[in-house]
Design an enzyme around this catalytic site. Structure first.
Site, PDB file in Angstrom:
ATOM      1  N   MET A  27       0.851  -1.199   0.000  1.00 51.29           N
ATOM      2  CA  MET A  27       0.000   0.000   0.000  1.00 51.29           C
ATOM      3  C   MET A  27       0.883   1.244   0.000  1.00 51.29           C
ATOM      4  O   MET A  27       1.733   1.386   0.888  1.00 51.29           O
ATOM      5  CB  MET A  27      -0.883   0.034   1.252  1.00 51.29           C
ATOM      6  CG  MET A  27      -2.006  -0.969   1.251  1.00 51.29           C
ATOM      7  SD  MET A  27      -3.368  -0.460   0.186  1.00 51.29           S
ATOM      8  CE  MET A  27      -4.252  -2.018   0.105  1.00 51.29           C
ATOM      9  N   HIS A  28       0.673   2.111  -0.980  1.00 53.08           N
ATOM     10  CA  HIS A  28       1.505   3.322  -1.006  1.00 53.08           C
ATOM     11  C   HIS A  28       0.802   4.551  -1.589  1.00 53.08           C
ATOM     12  O   HIS A  28       1.297   5.661  -1.451  1.00 53.08           O
ATOM     13  CB  HIS A  28       2.774   3.065  -1.819  1.00 53.08           C
ATOM     14  CG  HIS A  28       2.531   3.011  -3.304  1.00 53.08           C
ATOM     15  ND1 HIS A  28       1.967   1.912  -3.922  1.00 53.08           N
ATOM     16  CD2 HIS A  28       2.745   3.924  -4.281  1.00 53.08           C
ATOM     17  CE1 HIS A  28       1.866   2.156  -5.211  1.00 53.08           C
ATOM     18  NE2 HIS A  28       2.320   3.366  -5.461  1.00 53.08           N
ATOM     19  N   ARG A  29      -0.345   4.383  -2.234  1.00 57.94           N
ATOM     20  CA  ARG A  29      -0.964   5.535  -2.907  1.00 57.94           C
ATOM     21  C   ARG A  29      -1.492   6.544  -1.890  1.00 57.94           C
ATOM     22  O   ARG A  29      -2.143   6.162  -0.918  1.00 57.94           O
ATOM     23  CB  ARG A  29      -2.081   5.082  -3.843  1.00 57.94           C
ATOM     24  CG  ARG A  29      -1.549   4.377  -5.072  1.00 57.94           C
ATOM     25  CD  ARG A  29      -2.582   4.141  -6.140  1.00 57.94           C
ATOM     26  NE  ARG A  29      -1.936   3.427  -7.245  1.00 57.94           N
ATOM     27  CZ  ARG A  29      -1.308   4.028  -8.258  1.00 57.94           C
ATOM     28  NH1 ARG A  29      -1.268   5.337  -8.315  1.00 57.94           N
ATOM     29  NH2 ARG A  29      -0.733   3.322  -9.203  1.00 57.94           N
ATOM     30  N   PRO A  30      -1.245   7.838  -2.143  1.00 55.89           N
ATOM     31  CA  PRO A  30      -1.693   8.868  -1.207  1.00 55.89           C
ATOM     32  C   PRO A  30      -3.165   8.742  -0.828  1.00 55.89           C
ATOM     33  O   PRO A  30      -3.535   8.932   0.327  1.00 55.89           O
ATOM     34  CB  PRO A  30      -1.413  10.171  -1.963  1.00 55.89           C
ATOM     35  CG  PRO A  30      -0.258   9.841  -2.856  1.00 55.89           C
ATOM     36  CD  PRO A  30      -0.462   8.409  -3.262  1.00 55.89           C
TER      37      PRO A  30
ATOM     38  N   ASP B  63      -2.414  -1.603  -3.996  1.00 52.84           N
ATOM     39  CA  ASP B  63      -2.956  -0.462  -4.743  1.00 52.84           C
ATOM     40  C   ASP B  63      -2.000  -0.092  -5.876  1.00 52.84           C
ATOM     41  O   ASP B  63      -2.067   0.983  -6.444  1.00 52.84           O
ATOM     42  CB  ASP B  63      -3.232   0.737  -3.831  1.00 52.84           C
ATOM     43  CG  ASP B  63      -2.010   1.235  -3.082  1.00 52.84           C
ATOM     44  OD1 ASP B  63      -0.878   0.740  -3.335  1.00 52.84           O
ATOM     45  OD2 ASP B  63      -2.154   2.132  -2.230  1.00 52.84           O
TER      46      ASP B  63
END
Length: 368
Positions: free
Chosen positions: A204-207, A283
């Site tokens: 998970m990394h999306r803003p 994501d």
């Protein structure tokens, strides 16, 4: 003929590696690599260049972080000097990162032909900076190399001349096919003391998912629920880790039994972890493609995807929001043997880079 291949962020390495290798089949092509340093971690960058057998970049621009505007401006200023020195015949950009549009803009303004690999992808969400990068890069490139039917449909709808558009397959899959055996020999899964299909991988990394407390609480809840059934491997992105600590959720996460937090993984290590996972929860854009090829169930936290073939043909399922109850149901469904069955999309055969290299060689060959 001299080609400059642009890499800026982690996914670009896997796309440029097979292209650079394909160009080596043509003695008349001089292929050079420009690393903008848009995303740069010395350890990870070295791992990628070593694992993917890429030579040391001919140029490292050392751009580093900053806002999108700052990065774009710095890349353009530095890359312009490279172009003036090298005077390339073609500039090749891949994907949709800031480096892609920045270098394409420089090339066009200096009248150097631009080719865009992985063109035509659209999520329909213009709030994503990558979507703007994709649209702008496609609109100024001379030739567009497309990975799936949706790319052809999008470019046709946008009025792009058919002669500029080429359906060639997916260079990301070229790397996967080329390095799959090497990744298996590493046996990262066995080194971790795990059995195939005994664990779930999460990234998970999306803003939109990790910058707000609500999203992070859902992520922690998903890990808690999933870890009841399977070990959860979570290679954690620095942004995600920092935000978990900021919202005081780090201790709750690290207290979960059956969770293993990992450092960001090398390409081969992560490929081995993906191939043997029971499920991947993510994501990411690229992971949707890789899981489709590997036939591993994938749950993607996005309300749209620029890679619809992974949903229409592949093993990917979109989940529009971080609803932990929905995820729990989907995980149980998959573990109960009711995973969505997928197929490998057309031309995802490991030969895309060869098709691109042959076209560029023929198109940009200097007359005798």
């Amino acid at each position: 003929m001299k080609i400059l291949n642009i890499v800026g962020a982690r996914p670009n390495f896997m796309k440029v590696a097979p292209l650079h290798r394909a160009f080596q089949q043509y003695p008349q092509i001089q292929s050079k690599i420009v690393h903008t340093g848009q995303h740069y971690d010395a350890k990870m960058s070295d791992v990628f260049f070593n694992q993917l057998e890429l030579p040391k970049p001919d140029y490292f621009l050392g751009i580093g972080g900053g806002s999108h505007a700052q990065q774009t401006a710095r890349i353009m200023l530095e890359f312009e000097q490279v172009v003036e020195t090298e005077k390339p015949d073609v500039i090749l950009v891949v994907g949709d990162v800031t480096s892609t549009i920045a270098c394409a803009l420089v090339a066009v303004k200096m009248h150097i032909p631009v080719v865009h690999v992985e063109a035509g992808l659209r999520s329909g969400d213009r709030r994503m900076p990558e979507e703007i990068n994709r649209i702008l890069t496609d609109s100024i490139s001379d030739h567009l190399f497309v990975t799936e039917q949706a790319g052809l449909d999008n470019l046709k709808r946008e009025g792009v001349n058919d002669q500029k558009v080429h359906f060639v397959g997916n260079v990301m899959i070229d790397s996967l096919v080329h390095y799959r055996k090497k990744a298996a020999e590493l046996n990262t899964v066995g080194q971790m003391g795990l059995e195939p299909k005994s664990y779930v991988v999460m990234t998970m990394h999306r803003p939109a998912n990790v910058d707000a407390e609500g999203g992070l609480q859902s992520i922690v809840q998903i890990v808690e629920d999933t870890a009841v059934y399977k070990t959860v491997l979570f290679p954690i992105h620095p942004r995600t880790e920092n935000n978990l600590k900021r919202f005081e959720l780090w201790e709750r996460l690290t207290a979960i039994p059956n969770l293993r937090l990992l450092e960001p993984q090398g390409y081969l290590e992560f490929l081995n972890l993906m191939e043997n996972a029971a499920i991947i929860v993510t994501d990411s854009g690229g992971i949707q493609e890789e899981t489709t090829y590997l036939q591993v169930p994938c749950l993607t936290f996005r309300d749209s995807t620029e890679r619809p073939v992974t949903v229409e043909v592949g093993t990917n399922q979109l989940l529009a929001d971080l609803n932990s109850v929905t995820v729990h149901e989907k995980v149980l469904e998959i573990l109960d043997g009711k995973a969505k069955q997928g197929q490998i999309p057309q031309l995802w055969d490991g030969q895309a880079a060869g098709r691109i290299a042959a076209f560029i060689n023929e198109t940009y060959q200097e007359p005798a």
